[in-house]
Motif scaffolding. Structure first.
Motif, PDB file in Angstrom:
ATOM      1  N   SER A 125       1.142  -1.208   0.094  1.00  0.00           N
ATOM      2  CA  SER A 125       0.595  -0.466  -0.234  1.00  0.00           C
ATOM      3  C   SER A 125       0.996   1.255  -0.109  1.00  0.00           C
ATOM      4  O   SER A 125       0.225   2.571  -0.412  1.00  0.00           O
ATOM      5  CB  SER A 125      -1.374   0.134   1.369  1.00  0.00           C
ATOM      6  N   PHE A 126       2.313   1.500   0.220  1.00  0.00           N
ATOM      7  CA  PHE A 126       3.020   2.345   0.002  1.00  0.00           C
ATOM      8  C   PHE A 126       3.949   1.817  -0.559  1.00  0.00           C
ATOM      9  O   PHE A 126       5.094   2.449  -0.234  1.00  0.00           O
ATOM     10  CB  PHE A 126       3.636   2.000   1.607  1.00  0.00           C
ATOM     11  N   VAL A 127       3.796   1.255  -1.817  1.00  0.00           N
ATOM     12  CA  VAL A 127       4.805   1.226  -2.314  1.00  0.00           C
ATOM     13  C   VAL A 127       4.268   2.673  -3.834  1.00  0.00           C
ATOM     14  O   VAL A 127       3.029   3.299  -4.356  1.00  0.00           O
ATOM     15  CB  VAL A 127       4.682   0.189  -2.989  1.00  0.00           C
ATOM     16  N   PRO A 128       5.368   2.735  -4.794  1.00  0.00           N
ATOM     17  CA  PRO A 128       4.986   4.241  -5.393  1.00  0.00           C
ATOM     18  C   PRO A 128       4.298   3.291  -6.875  1.00  0.00           C
ATOM     19  O   PRO A 128       4.685   2.497  -7.253  1.00  0.00           O
ATOM     20  CB  PRO A 128       6.404   5.148  -6.553  1.00  0.00           C
ATOM     21  N   ASN A 129       3.200   4.325  -7.276  1.00  0.00           N
ATOM     22  CA  ASN A 129       2.428   4.447  -8.543  1.00  0.00           C
ATOM     23  C   ASN A 129       1.692   2.763  -8.666  1.00  0.00           C
ATOM     24  O   ASN A 129       2.017   1.936  -9.373  1.00  0.00           O
ATOM     25  CB  ASN A 129       3.766   3.858  -9.936  1.00  0.00           C
ATOM     26  N   ILE A 130       1.039   2.761  -7.806  1.00  0.00           N
ATOM     27  CA  ILE A 130       0.273   1.800  -6.924  1.00  0.00           C
ATOM     28  C   ILE A 130      -0.790   1.289  -8.518  1.00  0.00           C
ATOM     29  O   ILE A 130      -1.487   2.395  -8.877  1.00  0.00           O
ATOM     30  CB  ILE A 130      -0.779   1.895  -6.255  1.00  0.00           C
ATOM     31  N   LYS A 131      -0.905  -0.166  -8.549  1.00  0.00           N
ATOM     32  CA  LYS A 131      -1.230  -0.486  -9.491  1.00  0.00           C
ATOM     33  C   LYS A 131      -2.477  -1.797  -9.276  1.00  0.00           C
ATOM     34  O   LYS A 131      -1.846  -2.234  -8.187  1.00  0.00           O
ATOM     35  CB  LYS A 131      -0.663  -0.970 -10.889  1.00  0.00           C
ATOM     36  N   GLU A 132      -3.330  -2.591  -9.921  1.00  0.00           N
ATOM     37  CA  GLU A 132      -4.238  -3.336  -9.206  1.00  0.00           C
ATOM     38  C   GLU A 132      -3.483  -4.655  -9.278  1.00  0.00           C
ATOM     39  O   GLU A 132      -3.243  -5.672  -8.764  1.00  0.00           O
ATOM     40  CB  GLU A 132      -5.852  -3.883  -9.486  1.00  0.00           C
ATOM     41  N   VAL A 133      -2.603  -4.725 -10.512  1.00  0.00           N
ATOM     42  CA  VAL A 133      -1.779  -6.234 -10.535  1.00  0.00           C
ATOM     43  C   VAL A 133      -0.813  -5.835  -9.668  1.00  0.00           C
ATOM     44  O   VAL A 133      -0.698  -7.386  -9.008  1.00  0.00           O
ATOM     45  CB  VAL A 133      -1.246  -5.900 -12.050  1.00  0.00           C
ATOM     46  N   PHE A 134      -0.222  -5.292  -8.775  1.00  0.00           N
ATOM     47  CA  PHE A 134       0.644  -5.527  -7.546  1.00  0.00           C
ATOM     48  C   PHE A 134      -0.266  -5.991  -6.179  1.00  0.00           C
ATOM     49  O   PHE A 134       0.895  -6.760  -5.970  1.00  0.00           O
ATOM     50  CB  PHE A 134       0.833  -4.075  -7.085  1.00  0.00           C
ATOM     51  N   ALA A 135      -1.612  -6.434  -6.673  1.00  0.00           N
ATOM     52  CA  ALA A 135      -2.612  -6.728  -4.883  1.00  0.00           C
ATOM     53  C   ALA A 135      -1.806  -8.567  -5.266  1.00  0.00           C
ATOM     54  O   ALA A 135      -2.475  -9.084  -4.767  1.00  0.00           O
ATOM     55  CB  ALA A 135      -3.534  -6.599  -5.648  1.00  0.00           C
ATOM     56  N   LEU A 136      -1.540  -8.952  -6.867  1.00  0.00           N
ATOM     57  CA  LEU A 136      -1.490 -10.223  -7.144  1.00  0.00           C
ATOM     58  C   LEU A 136      -0.796 -11.134  -5.336  1.00  0.00           C
ATOM     59  O   LEU A 136      -1.506 -12.006  -4.919  1.00  0.00           O
ATOM     60  CB  LEU A 136      -0.819 -10.304  -8.067  1.00  0.00           C
ATOM     61  N   PRO A 137       0.462 -11.072  -5.418  1.00  0.00           N
ATOM     62  CA  PRO A 137       0.979 -11.484  -3.623  1.00  0.00           C
ATOM     63  C   PRO A 137      -0.219 -12.169  -2.842  1.00  0.00           C
ATOM     64  O   PRO A 137       0.145 -12.813  -1.829  1.00  0.00           O
ATOM     65  CB  PRO A 137       1.841 -10.216  -3.181  1.00  0.00           C
TER      66      PRO A 137
END
Length: 546
Positions: free
Chosen positions: A317-329
């Motif tokens: 939640s605190f990474v730059p440039n959040i995208k929905e694909v980052f939620a996979l893990p």
């Protein structure tokens, strides 16, 4: 593990195992071939793969001949090898996309092994089925994205942690390798997740403070070391400037800059979007935690996925440039918690979820078949007119093979939901079957319509035809990395940054209403166009007036 796993009153028979295996294989391989690289992530990712194949440079990722240091090259290596292996049979982009099946297969394998280890002999299949049923997995798991190796690494990491109190060597090997795979696909996020999970487990729960756990972590560090050092060292020896660009400008520097500015509105992105991305795993996981809330100190089978989810949720939640694909893990620990809920889920709740899934996907399948028939027959219904307006220029045609595949998938879905026996697994199995049916229909009946709007092929062909036969070079302004990659792949057009305006052609990206950005006394517009139905990206090609 200290928690005594309950026995399953409905064990998975060989026939059920074959059925579930077929379901998973259909879900994994559907949609991997038969369409162009799609905007935006696929076009960009395949551009790196194509440049790697063209240049033969496997050390430094490049995009249209320029260094592309955003991510390490593990996925690009795998996709390039896959594209080369299948080149006689498939187009390069389809062959490259098959690399995604490898990483998704590893993800399902290790999440299944983790579910079996944590919750009992027959829970491995349940974990894999719950994961493929998550809405957020449906599209992203079938794309050329570097997040898939990270996902496989996280699944391997969770399985390694589940073994860390019993088999130190095997656990260390798995955890160390998983950290390396994640690092070589997405950078420093994988080591950060590992260190935080490894620290939080013993900090919060006594069961994780044993010698074998510490030994597992030490062995993991040794196995991770080659992954973390070999490629960065080779890159540094090749070019210290590129190493600094990768390590600082595209990784550490972004985090530091983001931390200086503090949380933003995007920091709450997953809080708002995770309920649908992780459906139906999230409510099942919440039930498992709620039901065992007074026994969490004894339930180390729940402690691992709960801590892993908390670490991933906060960190991502605190990474730059959040995208929905980052939620996979985050879907992985939620899947494990949902698997734990199957032994305690109330029959009424299971039946409610089952009927909700059956009705949802039955209506969705009817809508997909009806919409496709409307396009094909041009029935002038409002939805048909909207679909045609959304993809202007698309001409529907009947294709026998996709049609019969869609018919077979629909019939098999009806048979499967009818034949699945009464058990707590029924609801999640039927949901996964419905997701699979939806994806199969989208990738057969609707694939030409989708590809028409997401591919750059026709736009590049139009631009290529308008270009003069002889020119020096093509400069660009505001053109994204994905379009530049597809210009290179489909048209052999190499665009380059041209600040001194030495190129005799210039490609500019804007919108349809934007005014010309070049001096019309020095430049003449020779082409204008965009992808079908795309109102946000519009391109103009100019030629210098002699």
């Amino acid at each position: 593990m200290y928690f005594i796993k309950p026995t399953d009153p409905n064990p998975i028979t060989p026939a059920k195992a074959v059925l579930l295996g077929a379901l998973i294989l259909i879900w994994v391989f559907t949609g991997l071939v038969g369409h162009d690289p799609w905007k935006p992530d696929e076009a960009q990712g395949f551009g790196v793969v194509y440049s790697m194949l063209q240049s033969g440079d496997w050390l430094v990722p490049t995009l249209v001949g320029e260094p592309y240091m955003d991510k390490p090259p593990l996925y690009y290596w795998t996709a390039a090898l896959s594209a080369s292996l299948f080149e006689p049979l498939l187009p390069l982009h389809d062959g490259a996309r098959l690399a995604s099946a490898l990483y998704v297969g590893l993800t399902l394998l290790f999440i299944g092994l983790a579910g079996r280890k944590l919750y009992g002999e027959n829970r491995g299949w349940a974990a894999a089925v719950i994961l493929i049923g998550c809405v957020g997995m449906m599209v992203r798991a079938h794309q050329m994205v570097t997040d898939l190796p990270l996902l496989a690494g996280c699944a391997m990491m969770l399985y390694g942690f589940s073994l860390s109190q019993e088999r130190s060597l095997r656990a260390g090997l798995l955890i160390g390798t998983s950290v390396g795979i994640g690092f070589m696909s997405k950078g420093f996020i994988a080591p950060v997740l590992f260190m935080l999970i490894a620290a939080m487990l013993p900090a919060l729960f006594q069961q994780w403070r044993g010698r074998r756990y510490v030994s597992s972590l030490a062995i993991a560090a040794l196995f991770a070391l080659p992954w973390l050092t070999v490629w960065p060292l080779l890159l540094y020896q090749h070019s210290p400037r590129l190493f600094a660009d990768w390590a600082w400008a595209h990784n550490i520097g972004r985090w530091v800059d983001y931390a200086e500015h503090g949380p933003t509105v995007d920091s709450f992105y997953y809080l708002k979007n995770l309920p649908w991305l992780a459906w139906p795993a999230l409510p099942l996981a919440a039930w498992a935690v709620w039901q065992s809330r007074h026994r969490l100190a004894q339930r180390d089978d729940l402690q691992l996925p709960l801590v892993a989810f908390g670490v991933m949720f906060v960190t991502l939640s605190f990474v730059p440039n959040i995208k929905e694909v980052f939620a996979l893990p985050m879907l992985l620990p939620l899947t494990l918690l949902a698997t734990a809920s199957l032994s305690s889920l109330k029959r009424g709740a299971a039946n409610a979820l089952d009927w909700f899934g059956l009705m949802t996907f039955a209506l969705l399948a009817i809508a997909l078949w009806w919409g496709w028939a409307g396009l094909l027959l041009d029935n002038h219904a409002k939805i048909t007119l909207w679909l045609k307006d959304y993809q202007p220029g698309f001409e529907p045609s009947f294709e026998a093979l996709p049609f019969w595949i869609a018919v077979a998938a629909t019939v098999l879905w009806l048979v499967m939901v009818w034949r699945v026996g009464r058990s707590m697994r029924r609801a999640v199995t039927n949901w996964a079957a419905g997701i699979t049916l939806t994806w199969v229909l989208a990738m057969t009946l609707w694939l030409p319509w989708l590809d028409s709007g997401k591919s750059y092929r026709h736009m590049v062909a139009s631009l290529k035809q308008a270009m003069p036969q002889h020119y020096h070079c093509v400069g660009y302004d505001y053109v994204g990395e994905g379009p530049r990659a597809m210009l290179h792949y489909f048209g052999g057009i190499v665009t380059r940054e041209d600040r001194k305006e030495r190129c005799d052609l210039r490609l500019i990206q804007g919108n349809r209403l934007s005014k010309p950005l070049l001096d019309e006394t020095r430049w003449k517009k020779i082409w204008e166009g965009s992808r079908k139905g795309d109102k946000g990206e519009h391109y103009r090609l100019y030629r210098r007036i002699p």
